[in-house]
Design a protein around this motif. Structure first.
Motif, PDB file in Angstrom:
ATOM      1  N   CYS A 116       0.815  -1.215   0.000  1.00 14.33           N
ATOM      2  CA  CYS A 116       0.000   0.000   0.000  1.00 14.33           C
ATOM      3  C   CYS A 116       0.849   1.266   0.000  1.00 14.33           C
ATOM      4  CB  CYS A 116      -0.900   0.018   1.232  1.00 14.33           C
ATOM      5  SG  CYS A 116      -2.070  -1.356   1.297  1.00 14.33           S
ATOM      6  N   ALA A 117       2.178   1.087   0.065  1.00 12.60           N
ATOM      7  CA  ALA A 117       3.076   2.236   0.171  1.00 12.60           C
ATOM      8  C   ALA A 117       2.621   3.150   1.298  1.00 12.60           C
ATOM      9  CB  ALA A 117       3.138   2.990  -1.161  1.00 12.60           C
ATOM     10  N   LEU A 118       2.295   2.559   2.416  1.00  8.14           N
ATOM     11  CA  LEU A 118       1.769   3.295   3.556  1.00  8.14           C
ATOM     12  C   LEU A 118       2.869   4.120   4.203  1.00  8.14           C
ATOM     13  CD1 LEU A 118      -0.812   3.663   5.279  1.00  8.14           C
ATOM     14  CD2 LEU A 118      -0.005   1.782   6.707  1.00  8.14           C
ATOM     15  N   ALA A 119       2.664   5.428   4.282  1.00  9.82           N
ATOM     16  CA  ALA A 119       3.647   6.317   4.904  1.00  9.82           C
ATOM     17  C   ALA A 119       3.427   6.321   6.410  1.00  9.82           C
ATOM     18  CB  ALA A 119       3.512   7.726   4.340  1.00  9.82           C
ATOM     19  N   VAL A 120       4.453   5.930   7.156  1.00 13.97           N
ATOM     20  CA  VAL A 120       4.356   5.811   8.609  1.00 13.97           C
ATOM     21  C   VAL A 120       5.457   6.646   9.260  1.00 13.97           C
ATOM     22  CG1 VAL A 120       4.382   4.239  10.588  1.00 13.97           C
ATOM     23  CG2 VAL A 120       3.455   3.470   8.384  1.00 13.97           C
ATOM     24  N   ALA A 121       5.088   7.374  10.298  1.00  6.41           N
ATOM     25  CA  ALA A 121       6.060   8.125  11.101  1.00  6.41           C
ATOM     26  C   ALA A 121       5.809   7.820  12.568  1.00  6.41           C
ATOM     27  CB  ALA A 121       5.947   9.627  10.828  1.00  6.41           C
ATOM     28  N   ALA A 122       6.716   8.238  13.417  1.00  3.85           N
ATOM     29  CA  ALA A 122       6.578   8.014  14.851  1.00  3.85           C
ATOM     30  C   ALA A 122       6.891   9.299  15.605  1.00  3.85           C
ATOM     31  CB  ALA A 122       7.503   6.896  15.317  1.00  3.85           C
ATOM     32  N   VAL A 123       6.199   9.506  16.717  1.00  5.54           N
ATOM     33  CA  VAL A 123       6.442  10.650  17.608  1.00  5.54           C
ATOM     34  C   VAL A 123       6.753  10.115  18.998  1.00  5.54           C
ATOM     35  CG1 VAL A 123       5.411  12.655  18.735  1.00  5.54           C
ATOM     36  CG2 VAL A 123       4.977  12.240  16.296  1.00  5.54           C
ATOM     37  N   THR A 140       3.853  19.692  29.107  1.00  8.59           N
ATOM     38  CA  THR A 140       3.156  18.449  29.463  1.00  8.59           C
ATOM     39  C   THR A 140       3.330  17.440  28.334  1.00  8.59           C
ATOM     40  OG1 THR A 140       1.054  19.091  28.436  1.00  8.59           O
ATOM     41  CG2 THR A 140       1.413  19.749  30.753  1.00  8.59           C
ATOM     42  N   ARG A 141       2.983  16.211  28.633  1.00 14.75           N
ATOM     43  CA  ARG A 141       3.102  15.133  27.659  1.00 14.75           C
ATOM     44  C   ARG A 141       2.282  15.427  26.406  1.00 14.75           C
ATOM     45  NH1 ARG A 141       3.730   9.647  26.750  1.00 14.75           N
ATOM     46  NH2 ARG A 141       2.007   8.631  25.679  1.00 14.75           N
ATOM     47  N   HIS A 142       1.003  15.809  26.591  1.00 17.26           N
ATOM     48  CA  HIS A 142       0.144  16.069  25.434  1.00 17.26           C
ATOM     49  C   HIS A 142       0.678  17.237  24.595  1.00 17.26           C
ATOM     50  CE1 HIS A 142      -2.897  13.124  25.463  1.00 17.26           C
ATOM     51  NE2 HIS A 142      -3.656  13.583  26.446  1.00 17.26           N
ATOM     52  N   ARG A 143       1.205  18.254  25.237  1.00 18.17           N
ATOM     53  CA  ARG A 143       1.751  19.388  24.477  1.00 18.17           C
ATOM     54  C   ARG A 143       2.992  18.965  23.693  1.00 18.17           C
ATOM     55  NH1 ARG A 143      -0.997  23.958  25.893  1.00 18.17           N
ATOM     56  NH2 ARG A 143      -1.979  23.987  27.966  1.00 18.17           N
ATOM     57  N   SER A 144       3.786  18.056  24.238  1.00 16.17           N
ATOM     58  CA  SER A 144       4.956  17.552  23.517  1.00 16.17           C
ATOM     59  C   SER A 144       4.535  16.754  22.287  1.00 16.17           C
ATOM     60  CB  SER A 144       5.808  16.679  24.441  1.00 16.17           C
ATOM     61  OG  SER A 144       6.381  17.437  25.482  1.00 16.17           O
ATOM     62  N   ILE A 145       3.526  15.895  22.460  1.00 18.15           N
ATOM     63  CA  ILE A 145       3.027  15.122  21.324  1.00 18.15           C
ATOM     64  C   ILE A 145       2.465  16.047  20.262  1.00 18.15           C
ATOM     65  CG2 ILE A 145       1.274  13.440  20.599  1.00 18.15           C
ATOM     66  CD1 ILE A 145       1.586  12.138  23.383  1.00 18.15           C
ATOM     67  N   SER A 201       7.631  14.914   5.973  1.00 14.74           N
ATOM     68  CA  SER A 201       6.408  14.923   5.178  1.00 14.74           C
ATOM     69  C   SER A 201       5.297  14.298   6.001  1.00 14.74           C
ATOM     70  CB  SER A 201       6.602  14.138   3.870  1.00 14.74           C
ATOM     71  OG  SER A 201       7.011  12.810   4.139  1.00 14.74           O
ATOM     72  N   LYS A 202       4.079  14.713   5.740  1.00 10.09           N
ATOM     73  CA  LYS A 202       2.941  14.226   6.509  1.00 10.09           C
ATOM     74  C   LYS A 202       2.708  12.748   6.223  1.00 10.09           C
ATOM     75  CE  LYS A 202      -1.522  14.867   5.707  1.00 10.09           C
ATOM     76  NZ  LYS A 202      -2.860  15.479   5.527  1.00 10.09           N
ATOM     77  N   PRO A 203       2.640  11.927   7.270  1.00  8.68           N
ATOM     78  CA  PRO A 203       2.398  10.497   7.073  1.00  8.68           C
ATOM     79  C   PRO A 203       0.910  10.200   7.004  1.00  8.68           C
ATOM     80  CG  PRO A 203       2.759  10.922   9.387  1.00  8.68           C
ATOM     81  CD  PRO A 203       2.879  12.259   8.687  1.00  8.68           C
ATOM     82  N   GLU A 204       0.580   8.989   6.583  1.00 13.57           N
ATOM     83  CA  GLU A 204      -0.812   8.546   6.637  1.00 13.57           C
ATOM     84  C   GLU A 204      -1.142   8.010   8.029  1.00 13.57           C
ATOM     85  OE1 GLU A 204      -3.955   5.621   4.254  1.00 13.57           O
ATOM     86  OE2 GLU A 204      -1.884   5.809   3.577  1.00 13.57           O
ATOM     87  N   VAL A 205      -0.171   7.321   8.625  1.00 13.30           N
ATOM     88  CA  VAL A 205      -0.333   6.767   9.962  1.00 13.30           C
ATOM     89  C   VAL A 205       0.835   7.229  10.823  1.00 13.30           C
ATOM     90  CG1 VAL A 205      -0.377   4.658  11.361  1.00 13.30           C
ATOM     91  CG2 VAL A 205      -1.611   4.733   9.190  1.00 13.30           C
ATOM     92  N   VAL A 206       0.528   7.611  12.054  1.00 12.30           N
ATOM     93  CA  VAL A 206       1.577   8.024  12.980  1.00 12.30           C
ATOM     94  C   VAL A 206       1.532   7.125  14.222  1.00 12.30           C
ATOM     95  CG1 VAL A 206       0.127   9.800  14.066  1.00 12.30           C
ATOM     96  CG2 VAL A 206       2.625   9.951  14.235  1.00 12.30           C
ATOM     97  N   ILE A 207       2.706   6.692  14.646  1.00 10.10           N
ATOM     98  CA  ILE A 207       2.859   5.914  15.874  1.00 10.10           C
ATOM     99  C   ILE A 207       3.241   6.866  16.995  1.00 10.10           C
ATOM    100  CG2 ILE A 207       4.225   4.130  17.043  1.00 10.10           C
ATOM    101  CD1 ILE A 207       4.796   2.987  14.202  1.00 10.10           C
ATOM    102  N   ILE A 208       2.613   6.723  18.143  1.00 13.82           N
ATOM    103  CA  ILE A 208       3.025   7.470  19.336  1.00 13.82           C
ATOM    104  C   ILE A 208       3.557   6.446  20.328  1.00 13.82           C
ATOM    105  CG2 ILE A 208       2.286   8.948  21.243  1.00 13.82           C
ATOM    106  CD1 ILE A 208       0.204  10.158  19.374  1.00 13.82           C
ATOM    107  N   HIS A 209       4.775   6.687  20.774  1.00 17.88           N
ATOM    108  CA  HIS A 209       5.431   5.721  21.654  1.00 17.88           C
ATOM    109  C   HIS A 209       6.199   6.469  22.741  1.00 17.88           C
ATOM    110  CE1 HIS A 209       6.870   1.822  22.822  1.00 17.88           C
ATOM    111  NE2 HIS A 209       8.147   2.176  22.695  1.00 17.88           N
TER     112      HIS A 209
END
Length: 434
Positions: free
Chosen positions: A43-50, A125-130, A147-155
């Motif tokens: 799917c060429a899914l663009a994924v990033a993580a924060v 705060t945590r939410h402001r950092s995210i 670049s803007k991803p389609e899906v973002v991981i928060i970890h």
């Protein structure tokens, strides 16, 4: 809640890779990929993580924020970054750190050669950092080329043992449902106290779960949720899945996580994490030997004895010259312990070749590498005193390679002792441990 303890399933192990390589091994063919990973590629899914990493770690009880506390002389956050960046399908990793720790974080990235990492300033705060991390992905920064991803991981920056399997599961579930998060069974029963400090009521533990990380979202869903957040949410909230439900009416898919998802919270957790890392990097030993030598040589009997005795450790064989036992591939598979058997000669030549390969591979940047140089001696041909003098050069080599995080020691074995030693496994094991 009390942190859980790791189970039997292994994580996407944080660890070094030879230069220019991404992933745990050579580029995988489509047929060798897992179903979820193949789907991401198709799917060429663009994924990033924060990763929010601006916390001060008051519960840790140490002056250094816990994400920067050393484990085996390496900051905790470096292990988490490595666990994520080993996955080629994660395009960008955005880390939110405080301004006062920005230079320290840049130093960690440079020293441990982390890739695809971008830094933003953390909020209070945590939410402001995210939210700051999401803004960087949405709007982009000229120097980061995000670049803007389609899906973002928060970890979390302090969950270093995240598995590739759980990351794949939450990403694919987020693609389908809009949001997804890892959960674990509650360890302790949750109770609600009354205003006077007495028990008001308790929750039925079997019906509830502990929300863990990682979590994943369609980027547009979680970004919209954060844009609508109230100041109260940003100041006191901690649950990202709840924001997606509250502001975007997205019910997150809950994915059962493994015990390895526990979060380093208290000081004792640092010791637990260190023990886990030590155990994992000692699970494999590679025996390196000149395979052109006669197979009847005592060195090969020594190799077989090790394989038989160390049944709790994966013992593999590598060669510096034989293509069927490629040492580079073994290094790529995350082996940090080597027994170099010098069978042609009692000199140091074979071990020196191995040290050169290890230096070139760069694997000792992140973890210490142990090398035991084994030398066989027929005392009828060479006096022990003379041979010991020849092998004293190991000390000089050991001092030099220790600067590169390689721990070298030598083992000299008498030929007349071989038969007895091969049947006396306790004696042999003792010498190897030294």
């Amino acid at each position: 809640m009390e942190p859980g303890r790791p189970g039997g399933s292994g994580p996407a192990e944080p660890g070094p890779l030879p230069r220019g390589v991404c992933g745990a091994g050579p580029a995988a063919s489509a047929s060798s990929l897992s179903g979820a990973e193949a789907q991401i590629q198709r799917c060429a899914l663009a994924v990033a993580a924060v990763l929010p990493a601006g916390g001060r770690g008051e519960r840790m009880g140490v002056p250094t924020p816990k994400q920067f506390c050393p484990i085996l002389e390496r900051p905790l956050i470096s292990y988490t970054l490595q666990a994520l960046e080993r996955l080629c399908w994660i395009n960008d990793i955005v880390v939110a750190v405080t301004g006062e720790n920005m230079d320290a974080m840049k130093g960690i990235i440079q020293r441990y050669q982390h890739k695809r990492i971008s830094l933003v300033e953390a909020g209070v705060t945590r939410h402001r950092s995210i939210f700051n991390g999401l803004k960087a992905l949405a709007e982009g920064q000229p120097d980061a080329q995000l670049s803007k991803p389609e899906v973002v991981i928060i970890h979390d920056a302090v969950r270093p043992f995240v598995e590739e399997d759980i990351l794949l599961k939450v990403v694919t579930a987020a693609k389908e449902h809009g949001a997804a998060g890892a959960v674990r069974p509650l360890v302790s029963t949750v109770i609600s106290p009354s205003a006077d400090g007495c028990l008001d009521h308790s929750l039925e533990r079997a019906r509830h779960r502990a929300s863990e990380m990682p979590q994943a979202f369609l980027f547009d869903v979680i970004y919209e949720a954060y844009q609508q957040c109230s100041d109260y949410d940003l100041e006191f909230g901690t649950e990202c899945l709840q924001l997606a439900l509250k502001y975007c009416h997205i019910k997150a898919k809950l994915v059962e996580g493994s015990p390895d998802l526990w979060k380093v919270t208290y000081k004792q957790d640092l010791y637990a994490a260190e023990s886990i890392i030590k155990e994992r990097i000692s699970e494999q030993i590679c025996i390196v030997m000149d395979t052109e030598e006669d197979e009847a040589h005592v060195g090969h009997h020594f190799e077989e004895m090790l394989k038989n005795e160390l049944n709790h450790v994966k013992v593999t064989s590598g060669s510096l010259c034989h293509p069927g036992r490629d040492l580079q591939q073994i290094i790529l598979e995350q082996c940090y312990n080597f027994v170099c058997v010098n069978v042609k000669t009692s000199e140091f030549e074979e071990t020196q070749k191995l040290l050169d390969v290890l230096k070139e591979s760069n694997i000792s940047i992140l973890y210490p590498v142990v090398v035991i140089s084994v030398h066989f001696l027929d005392h009828k041909s060479v006096p022990i005193g003379q041979e010991m003098e020849n092998l004293m050069q190991i000390r000089e080599f050991a001092k030099e390679v220790k600067k590169r995080n390689i721990l070298l020691c030598g083992l000299l074995i008498y030929y007349p002792q071989v038969c007895k030693m091969l049947v006396s496994s306790d004696y042999m094991f003792c010498r190897l441990q030294f």
